[in-house]
Enzyme design. Structure first.
Site, PDB file in Angstrom:
ATOM      1  N   TYR A 120      -9.694  -0.773   3.054  1.00  0.00           N
ATOM      2  CA  TYR A 120      -9.181  -0.688   4.425  1.00  0.00           C
ATOM      3  C   TYR A 120      -8.896   0.751   4.828  1.00  0.00           C
ATOM      4  O   TYR A 120      -8.507   1.582   3.997  1.00  0.00           O
ATOM      5  CB  TYR A 120      -7.874  -1.480   4.552  1.00  0.00           C
ATOM      6  CG  TYR A 120      -8.016  -2.776   5.324  1.00  0.00           C
ATOM      7  CD1 TYR A 120      -8.109  -2.769   6.704  1.00  0.00           C
ATOM      8  CD2 TYR A 120      -8.060  -3.997   4.677  1.00  0.00           C
ATOM      9  CE1 TYR A 120      -8.233  -3.948   7.429  1.00  0.00           C
ATOM     10  CE2 TYR A 120      -8.184  -5.184   5.375  1.00  0.00           C
ATOM     11  CZ  TYR A 120      -8.271  -5.155   6.752  1.00  0.00           C
ATOM     12  OH  TYR A 120      -8.394  -6.316   7.458  1.00  0.00           O
ATOM     13  N   HIS A 128      -1.009  -8.241   7.462  1.00  0.00           N
ATOM     14  CA  HIS A 128      -0.598  -6.851   7.269  1.00  0.00           C
ATOM     15  C   HIS A 128       0.820  -6.745   7.811  1.00  0.00           C
ATOM     16  O   HIS A 128       1.038  -6.788   9.019  1.00  0.00           O
ATOM     17  CB  HIS A 128      -1.513  -5.885   8.028  1.00  0.00           C
ATOM     18  CG  HIS A 128      -2.947  -5.955   7.629  1.00  0.00           C
ATOM     19  ND1 HIS A 128      -3.511  -5.103   6.703  1.00  0.00           N
ATOM     20  CD2 HIS A 128      -3.941  -6.777   8.033  1.00  0.00           C
ATOM     21  CE1 HIS A 128      -4.791  -5.390   6.559  1.00  0.00           C
ATOM     22  NE2 HIS A 128      -5.073  -6.407   7.346  1.00  0.00           N
ATOM     23  N   ASP A 182       0.795  -1.226   0.000  1.00  0.00           N
ATOM     24  CA  ASP A 182       0.000   0.000   0.000  1.00  0.00           C
ATOM     25  C   ASP A 182       0.829   1.278   0.000  1.00  0.00           C
ATOM     26  O   ASP A 182       0.399   2.291  -0.540  1.00  0.00           O
ATOM     27  CB  ASP A 182      -0.958  -0.002   1.194  1.00  0.00           C
ATOM     28  CG  ASP A 182      -2.040  -1.061   1.047  1.00  0.00           C
ATOM     29  OD1 ASP A 182      -2.345  -1.418  -0.095  1.00  0.00           O
ATOM     30  OD2 ASP A 182      -2.580  -1.527   2.066  1.00  0.00           O
ATOM     31  N   HIS A 204      -5.686 -12.925   5.824  1.00  0.00           N
ATOM     32  CA  HIS A 204      -4.593 -12.184   5.203  1.00  0.00           C
ATOM     33  C   HIS A 204      -3.663 -11.665   6.291  1.00  0.00           C
ATOM     34  O   HIS A 204      -3.945 -11.801   7.484  1.00  0.00           O
ATOM     35  CB  HIS A 204      -5.135 -11.023   4.361  1.00  0.00           C
ATOM     36  CG  HIS A 204      -6.077 -10.124   5.100  1.00  0.00           C
ATOM     37  ND1 HIS A 204      -7.413 -10.425   5.277  1.00  0.00           N
ATOM     38  CD2 HIS A 204      -5.888  -8.938   5.728  1.00  0.00           C
ATOM     39  CE1 HIS A 204      -8.004  -9.470   5.968  1.00  0.00           C
ATOM     40  NE2 HIS A 204      -7.092  -8.558   6.267  1.00  0.00           N
TER      41      HIS A 204
END
Length: 700
Positions: free
Chosen positions: A407, A462, A323, A460
């Protein structure tokens, strides 16, 4: 244009963005270059060597040391620009001199114009909006939506623009995960569709459409979940009425002061930066103790994150967004709301970035700064006299929130009164959902959790990476800092030295080379990493002053070694990396992450086992969470928190907060009954020992 009179680390103003864009256009016209698309216009930070000299001179001018000195000589003011040219497989990087007083666009202001071939610029906000528009307008997409799902209203369609991990196309492209809204306020993630168009950003068209597990074109309608699951206030049928106000008031205002981007709070001072990629940056972070201000950190920021998903099947194997490098945290920042996002006495900072036309775009209230009560800072009761001393702690909070498609990432940088510095990341927003695949257990999907009928939310991770440039009292920017690993070691049974088996000690190991400094957390050993300045000794401990990085327990990268995620997300394979400072080494996954298939950052910088002593070390700290999805994370996710803390470890000779005044909060209310508190007649005697002391110093 007026001469720039601010700090050299202040972000570019709107006028400076216009000036940089105009200079690039003038250069392009002069050299017969076609139309320009601006991907980035941002401050080019001065080289660290120049900057350290400026900061030392600025500290002297402020009166640090024996006497105030002359103001520092201003540093060159420059812009860094990333451009996209028609037909170019790559980008152009330009550096523009922002000379004061320039009234006309000047090609001569362009100091460099360099083509970087074979890379893709990040997906700007304009790219994402254009990808969705192209997807909705595509005739094949429209026909498939009608044939497969009976959907003809393109206004109800939502196309989430994702960067493509392991892209199946050669062009710079975005994959669109599709959802439907049943009304404008509806939560689209309750209605995923099993269809993934890939949009070419250079060609401006849909390149392919993946129809993963269902029928092909013309194979009949597919059932999609029509049951709503909403969080929007307008769609809530029952709202609680038992919540009473909880107000935060500061009758005399806050304790911080702001001069441009220079901030002072209690004994702290720093320069606040903000850019398209990192969002918030803290520069020249200093703490004043005993009348002397010393640098703690030269620069700190969050520089990358990877979000790999667990499903190994097409097209979901391509879900792994980087990101920071793919979108930019600054680009994804939205305005904050007083009384909702931010409580108390707030100071907001706007942020000005550039769009694809080279025009300035100002995000109002992009950054929030305020103080928070952190509870008890310290307390002790002398049980013999009944006298108690206690102080409440505060922290300064500097925050912004980035919305990266589904998100939200809320970034909170904290400065504490005791000299600690930390970052909390609060993860919230929407789960990225998909339809169940054929063969999946409808009650328990293999790689996710059901959050609605046939609606799967995939597990998932992060994985974040912070870049820490420690100074620890070194006015030369940290060149002499040594990074050490500290473990707690249990002593073996020994009849003389450890006869009862309770002995343990700390063991420090200097990390003196790049390879030796690739480390993992070890909670069972109480492992921390210290940033040590051997040139300054603590007058009490006689040991070098230091700060320590206190890691939180967190999972390793789940992807296998050698996998594409493992290669591209190389930074997440270890928790600690240390490299010699280099002005061009800023992004651990590489300068250009979008569409890349390998790491061109830490994996390249750490191939050689370079020495670290005297190298001005930069620390890269990786941390994160594994999100095994819960039903409670839908339709909107309560925050999940992760982060780290930097604490003084011998930086001060004693607790630096002993000068805090006694302050009993007059607005606090005692609601419990005296009869209950003192019913047995022993309440006060137990609280105050012999009854001669007060519960707080300075008052009853």
């Amino acid at each position: 244009m007026k001469a720039f009179s601010g700090h050299p680390l202040e972000p570019l103003s709107a006028d400076e963005i216009r000036q940089a864009a105009a200079a690039c256009r003038a250069y392009a016209d002069q050299n017969g270059i076609g139309s320009l698309r601006f991907n980035v216009i941002s401050l080019q930070e001065p080289p660290k060597k120049q900057l350290v000299g400026y900061l030392k001179a600025a500290a002297a001018a402020a009166g640090e040391g024996a006497a105030a000195a002359a103001p520092p000589v201003p540093l060159p003011r420059r812009a860094f620009v990333i451009l996209q040219l028609p037909g170019l497989c790559g980008v152009v990087e330009a550096e523009v001199d922002l000379q004061a007083g320039v009234s006309e666009p000047s090609a001569e202001a362009v100091l460099s114009w360099t083509t970087v071939a074979g890379v893709c610029a990040l997906a700007s906000p304009d790219d994402c909006l254009e990808a969705e528009a192209l997807c909705k307008a595509d005739p094949q997409v429209q026909q498939l939506l009608k044939d497969r799902y009976g959907i003809t209203d393109m206004d109800s369609l939502c196309c989430d623009p994702w960067s493509i991990h392991a892209s199946p196309v050669d062009e710079r492209a975005i994959q669109c995960f599709l959802y439907v809204k049943t009304c404008p306020e509806d939560n689209a993630y309750a209605h995923p569709l099993d269809m993934t168009p890939v949009v070419g950003l250079d060609s401006g068209r849909v390149l392919r459409i993946d129809l993963p597990y269902k029928c092909g074109p013309g194979g009949g309608p597919i059932e999609w979940n029509k049951e709503n699951s909403n969080y929007h206030t307008a769609l809530q049928s029952c709202v609680r009425t038992d919540m009473k106000p909880l107000n935060i008031t500061q009758p005399q205002g806050p304790s911080f002061s702001v001069q441009g981007n220079h901030i002072s709070w209690h004994n702290w001072s720093f320069i606040l930066g903000f850019n398209y990629r990192e969002g918030i940056v803290l520069h020249d972070v200093r703490y004043k103790y005993g009348g002397v201000t010393r640098p703690v950190m030269h620069r700190v920021s969050l520089v990358e994150m990877a979000v790999p998903y667990a499903d190994p099947r097409e097209p979901y194997v391509r879900k792994c967004a980087f990101d920071v490098g793919d979108y930019g945290l600054g680009y994804c920042t939205f305005p904050l709301t007083l009384g909702c996002d931010c409580l108390g006495h707030i100071h907001y900072f706007d942020a000005t970035l550039a769009n694809s036309k080279g025009e300035p775009v100002t995000i109002s209230k992009a950054i929030c700064m305020h103080e928070e009560d952190t509870g008890l800072l310290y307390k002790h009761v002398d049980y013999r006299t009944g006298h108690a001393e206690s102080r409440r702690g505060r922290r300064l909070v500097i925050s912004h929130v980035s919305t990266v498609v589904n998100y939200e990432y809320a970034f909170y940088w904290y400065l504490y009164m005791d000299g600690a510095l930390g970052l909390d990341i609060k993860l919230t927003g929407e789960l990225s959902t998909n339809m169940l695949s054929p063969g999946e257990n409808p009650a328990a999907p293999d790689y996710g959790t059901l959050v609605g009928p046939g609606v799967n939310a995939q597990h998932h991770q992060h994985m974040f990476c912070a870049r820490l440039d420690p100074a620890v009292g070194d006015e030369d920017g940290g060149r002499g800092v040594v990074v050490k690993e500290l473990d707690v070691e249990t002593l073996p049974w020994n009849g003389l030295s450890n006869p009862y088996g309770n002995g343990f000690r700390t063991v420090e190991t200097a990390l003196t080379s790049v390879h030796g400094a690739q480390r993992c957390i070890a909670p069972e050993r109480g492992r921390v990493w210290k940033f040590v300045n051997p040139e300054l000794l603590n007058p009490v401990s006689k040991q070098p002053v230091a700060y320590k990085l206190v890691p939180a327990a967190h999972p390793p990268l789940a992807a296998l070694p050698g996998s594409l995620i493992g290669r591209k997300g190389h930074f997440a394979t270890k928790q600690l990396w240390v490299t010699p400072h280099h002005d061009k080494q800023n992004w651990p996954a590489g300068d250009y992450v979008f569409g890349a298939k390998d790491c061109t950052g830490l994996a390249v910088w750490t191939k050689e086992d370079a020495p670290l002593l005297g190298s001005d070390p930069v620390v890269w700290y990786s941390f994160g969470v594994t999100h095994v999805v819960r039903p409670e994370d839908f339709p909107i996710m309560p925050v999940e928190v992760c982060g780290f803390t930097l604490k003084p470890a011998g930086f001060f000779p004693r607790n630096p907060c002993l000068d805090l005044p006694y302050d009993k909060n007059a607005a606090s209310v005692d609601n419990h009954t005296n009869g209950h508190a003192n019913g047995n007649g022993n309440g006060n005697g137990h609280a105050n020992g012999n009854g001669s002391g007060s519960c707080c110093s300075g008052g009853a």
